[in-house]
Every structure is written in C-alpha cells, then in structure tokens.
Design an enzyme around this catalytic site. Structure first.
Site, PDB file in Angstrom:
ATOM      1  N   ILE A 112       0.759  -1.207   0.023  1.00  0.00           N
ATOM      2  CA  ILE A 112      -0.052   0.001   0.051  1.00  0.00           C
ATOM      3  C   ILE A 112       1.114   1.086  -0.005  1.00  0.00           C
ATOM      4  CG2 ILE A 112      -1.931   1.381   1.314  1.00  0.00           C
ATOM      5  CD1 ILE A 112      -2.555  -1.345   2.378  1.00  0.00           C
ATOM      6  N   PRO A 114       1.623   5.700  -0.375  1.00  0.00           N
ATOM      7  CA  PRO A 114       1.195   6.891  -0.562  1.00  0.00           C
ATOM      8  C   PRO A 114       1.042   7.925  -1.474  1.00  0.00           C
ATOM      9  CG  PRO A 114       3.292   6.827   0.206  1.00  0.00           C
ATOM     10  CD  PRO A 114       3.129   5.343  -0.133  1.00  0.00           C
ATOM     11  N   THR A 116       2.347  11.168  -1.280  1.00  0.00           N
ATOM     12  CA  THR A 116       3.322  12.103  -1.126  1.00  0.00           C
ATOM     13  C   THR A 116       4.731  11.660  -2.137  1.00  0.00           C
ATOM     14  OG1 THR A 116       3.970  10.778   1.012  1.00  0.00           O
ATOM     15  CG2 THR A 116       2.504  12.740   1.259  1.00  0.00           C
ATOM     16  N   GLY A 197      -1.263   6.885   6.401  1.00  0.00           N
ATOM     17  CA  GLY A 197      -1.890   7.689   7.485  1.00  0.00           C
ATOM     18  C   GLY A 197      -1.994   6.310   8.629  1.00  0.00           C
ATOM     19  N   GLY A 215       3.753   4.595   9.891  1.00  0.00           N
ATOM     20  CA  GLY A 215       2.680   5.723  10.004  1.00  0.00           C
ATOM     21  C   GLY A 215       3.421   6.873   9.922  1.00  0.00           C
ATOM     22  N   CYS A 248       8.023  12.082   5.564  1.00  0.00           N
ATOM     23  CA  CYS A 248       7.669  11.974   6.776  1.00  0.00           C
ATOM     24  C   CYS A 248       8.880  12.363   7.829  1.00  0.00           C
ATOM     25  CB  CYS A 248       6.933  10.663   7.207  1.00  0.00           C
ATOM     26  SG  CYS A 248       7.997   9.174   6.741  1.00  0.00           S
ATOM     27  N   GLU A 337       2.297  17.158  12.652  1.00  0.00           N
ATOM     28  CA  GLU A 337       2.999  17.196  11.394  1.00  0.00           C
ATOM     29  C   GLU A 337       2.343  17.862  10.118  1.00  0.00           C
ATOM     30  OE1 GLU A 337       4.762  13.453   8.903  1.00  0.00           O
ATOM     31  OE2 GLU A 337       2.688  13.124   9.449  1.00  0.00           O
ATOM     32  N   LEU A 416       9.380   3.765   7.088  1.00  0.00           N
ATOM     33  CA  LEU A 416      10.264   3.652   8.317  1.00  0.00           C
ATOM     34  C   LEU A 416       9.284   3.287   9.406  1.00  0.00           C
ATOM     35  CD1 LEU A 416      11.845   5.774   6.308  1.00  0.00           C
ATOM     36  CD2 LEU A 416      12.421   6.935   8.434  1.00  0.00           C
TER      37      LEU A 416
END
Length: 508
Positions: A112, A114, A116, A197, A215, A248, A337, A416
């Site tokens: 999965i 993201p 970004t 998320g 996350g 992140c 964040e 991470l």
C-alpha cells in the site's frame, strides 16, 4: 472459496490468483536470474525517473519535480549499486554460530503506497519484492492512482521481459477502502506493507495477515550552543524545502537554545525563511489546521502559495514559513505534522528544556518515528537519544534525507517503522530483509562435532509446498481431514478469537 474471497471484485480476485501463481514459480529462481530481473527493473525505473516525477506532481499537486526526480533516481541506484551483490536466494552459513540459513520468501505481498512520494514508493516496494522472490500487488493511494498504475505496469513489463514470472508485479487500478481491506485479509496475501496515515496502518494490523505498518512522523529538531549555526541553517533549509516538506522524516518543530536563537534566525532569514509575526502565525495556523483538522491542500505546496492562501504577504523568494509558538502542548496544532514548508519554532532557556519539549511534541504525535539534533557535544547526543521515544535520530544532517538513509548509513528506504512505541511491528527502515525470513538448521555447540562447509553447494531436491498439498490433496499426499482444515481456516480462526474475546470482556 472463503467469505473474504467471495467479497473481492473480479479485478482483485484475478490479481491475487495471478500473484499466487507467480510466487509459486518465483520461489525456485536462483540468484543470477533474480539479479538480472532486478537490474532490468531498476534500470527501467532510472530511465523513467524524470517523466514519472513530472506526472506525480501534475496528478497530486504535491512537491517539487526536481526533488522527486532525485528521489526516484536514488531508489533505482540503490538497487543497482548497494544491492548489486545481494543474495536472498541461496543459503547462508555461519561457522561461528554453527547454523545453516535458508531463505523463505513471503509469497504474495500487498504493498500500500502513499500519494506524497508515489513513484519512489512503488519502485521501492516492487524492487524489494523482486530481489527477495516475492510477487507483489500494489494498492496505490487514490490521489496518485494514475501515475502509480502506469509505474507498476512499466516495472511489470521490464520484470517479465527479464524473465520474471508473469504476474509477479501487479497493481490495483481502482483502489477503494473496502477492496483493500478485503485483499489485506485474503489468505493468499502473506505480507502487507502499509505506508500511509494511521488509519491504513491500523487496518493492516487488524486484517489478521502479517503486516508491517509505517505511519506518520513529526520530527522535532533541537539546536544547542555547540552547533555550527551556519551549517545548521543551510541543512535545515535544504531539508525542509526538499520536495516541499512531504517526507515524513522532515523537521516539524525547531527548538533552539535561547543564547543562539537570534543568530540562527538571522542565518535562516538570509536563506529565504520568513519569520511570521504573531498575527501571521495565527493565520497560518488557521489555514494549515482549520478547526483543528489538518488541511491536506497545504501538502507539498510552495511556501508562497501557503502564505497567500493564509492571507499573509511574504517576499517572493520565501522558501519556508517559520511560525513561533507559545507552547508545545498537543492543543497547539502547529506542533503536529505539516507535510509542507511550514516549520514551528521555539526558543528555550537550555538544553534540558529543549529535550523535554521535544519529548512533549512526540508524546502528542510521531511516537517511534524520527527526530534530529544539531550538536557537537556527544554527551548531549547520547542524552537526547535516550530521552526521545523514536527509532532514528539524524545528527548534524538534514533530517528529511538522513533519516531516510540518504547521506547516512541507515538503509535507504521509503517506509520507516515506528516500532512498538509507535504501534508498528518493525522499528527499522524498511528494506529487502523485511520481505524474507530464514529457516535455521542448527548444529551442536560442541566444537568437536563437525560443522560442514556449505559454500558452493546448490539445492538439488525439489521444493515441496506441504500446506498446499495437504489442503488440495494429491496422489501422493492425502487430503487434510475436513475437521482439521476447519480448525486452521483463517476466517474460522478469526471468528473463534472474536468469540473468545467477547466472552473474556463480557461484550455482547
């Protein structure tokens, strides 16, 4: 067919069926065949790094094209160079511990990704899977599904042309929460790698399938009196503006000791950092966190765009919005964040206070993820590392890059782990080691008992998949009795566990 499989739409069902066939074939590949496949796929990713970066920014509106190009190139080069001699196919022997280690790929992996860093994340997970002889199905973020789908299909073509099993790399073209949750729980999926998320990470762990969920971060950065302030200013600006702060790992709150704060602010302002007034900070806060909820429209935007949308005027060369805050309590939204070139700022009396405030920021958000410090005092670096509940701390380097393994000796990674502290099964930078496990043949500790030399030996016996043979039955292996099959059925186990939990806590 299980209840989970019955709920899957046709596309997802076909993807998993093909991936399962590919994984069964892939497991018998040797290192040379795998190396050719990985080289071909990484080369294809490198060649398309620039056009895919352009498309990622166009589709998502996030980040900086030049930085995404570098990110895509870094991932490809990592597998072409750092993992060029890696072997996750053959045995490893350790004469000291007197063990023979045999690799066991997961099988079918659900990745999965993201929005970004969409292209880099897809390339990274696909290459990790191929290097370890796994089949992978990519489930992209809906906000980046077009570029992710085309990236995965391009990598799949390169893999198959280099000899990979058909179906070893696939992508879910129309991702949705119900479909992804059903795929995560499908018994054919042996490992879920979830980057995103908190909601998607929690869903991965609830699925009942082994998962590594990574996350959100919220990295505090402390600057003390011993730091080289000119270097600090340059590295902070480089880090916070890299891809407009979407990583992140990027610094979220800057905490400086008061004696050096004025000098640091002067150096930052000379490099395009706009120090917001109290009224400007209020406007930025209201725009980034309207009503206390994060505004995703700021993700990866230029500082000047965020300023204009917040209703404040800044110089045209502004690269970062620095927002002083009065406290680091969780009620202050800017301590959370921001995924943008917005950096909260605190000046504190001493290093001890700086550490305490960094800890408070993490207690509110970002546990287990990352932090940073600029200090030339090893005692302070030691104290900071013990005090902060994170698993990676960038020291005197840009945090967004250093904690991701760029410019440090941490593994280069797009995911991470936050460890037990942050609710993740791993505390490490995700890398190929997380896609394979090892069986261990253990010899006696008695040094007079011979431990043989396994170098140069190759597996000669065919690989046997006992669970599949037992479930389906064959001429040589009797089918598993129905009552035993029911006991080990995953859906059945899930129901039993839920019933026992309800009885335990008195739930109805």
């Amino acid at each position: 067919m299980s209840e989970t499989e019955a709920r899957l739409p046709r596309e997802a069902e076909e993807l998993l069926a093909a991936a399962e066939r590919a994984a069964a074939e892939f497991v018998d590949y040797d290192r040379d065949r795998v190396a050719r496949i990985v080289e071909a796929v990484a080369t294809a990713a490198l060649e398309q790094a620039e056009p895919l970066a352009v498309r990622a920014v166009e589709e998502t509106g996030f980040g900086v094209v030049a930085d995404k190009i570098l990110k895509n190139q870094t991932i490809a080069k990592t597998f072409l160079e750092d993992y060029a001699d890696a072997d996750y196919c053959g045995q490893r022997s350790d004469a000291v511990s007197r063990m023979l280690l045999v690799p066991r790929p997961a099988g079918v992996v659900l990745g999965i990704t993201p929005s970004t860093s969409p292209v880099a994340a897809v390339c990274f997970k696909v290459l990790c899977a191929l290097l370890t002889r796994n089949a992978i199905v990519i489930s992209p973020h809906p906000g980046a599904k077009r570029v992710c789908t085309d990236t995965a299909l391009m990598l799949a073509r390169a893999a198959e042309q280099a000899g990979a099993p058909r179906g070893a790399v696939q992508v879910l073209s129309e991702p949705s929460i119900p479909v992804v949750e059903a795929m995560m729980a499908d018994p054919r999926v042996k490992l879920v790698i979830a980057t995103g998320g908190g909601a998607v990470v929690r869903a991965a762990y609830r699925s009942g399938t082994p998962a590594i969920g990574v996350g959100p971060g919220n990295a505090p950065v402390v600057v003390d009196e011993t730091a080289d302030l000119k270097q600090v200013a340059e590295k902070l600006v480089r880090s916070k503006t890299y891809d407009n702060g979407v990583l992140c790992t990027t610094e979220s709150v800057l905490i400086a000791v008061e004696t050096i704060a004025p000098r640091l602010l002067t150096l930052l302002k000379a490099r395009g950092v706009h120090l917001c007034s109290p009224e400007e900070t209020r406007r930025v806060r209201d725009h980034v966190y309207p009503g206390g909820r994060f505004n995703t429209k700021v993700v990866g935007r230029d500082a000047t765009v965020i300023a204009a949308d917040a209703g404040i005027e800044v110089p045209a060369n502004t690269r970062i919005l620095l927002t002083p805050i009065d406290s680091v309590r969780s009620e202050e939204p800017l301590t959370h964040e921001k995924l943008s070139p917005v950096l909260a700022f605190r000046a504190v009396p001493d290093f001890a206070t700086a550490v305490a405030e960094a800890r408070a920021i993490l207690d509110a958000a970002g546990l287990g993820h990352s932090a940073a410090i600029h200090s030339e005092d090893p005692q302070r670096v030691l104290d900071y590392s013990f005090a902060l509940p994170v698993h990676r701390i960038a020291v005197n380097v840009p945090a967004s890059l250093g904690n991701a393994g760029i410019g440090t000796h941490l593994p280069v990674s797009m995911s991470l782990g936050t460890g037990y502290i942050g609710g993740s099964s791993s505390s490490e930078n995700l890398n190929p080691e997380h896609f394979v496990q090892w069986s261990r043949a253990a010899y006696s500790t008695n040094i007079f008992d011979r431990f043989p030399d396994f170098d140069g030996l190759e597996r000669s016996a065919p690989r046997v998949s006992a669970p599949r043979a037992m479930q389906e039955g064959s001429a040589s292996t009797p089918a598993m009795p129905a009552e035993i099959a029911r006991v080990i059925d995953r859906d059945g186990l899930r129901r039993i566990v839920l019933e026992e939990l309800r009885d335990l806590i008195g739930a109805r």
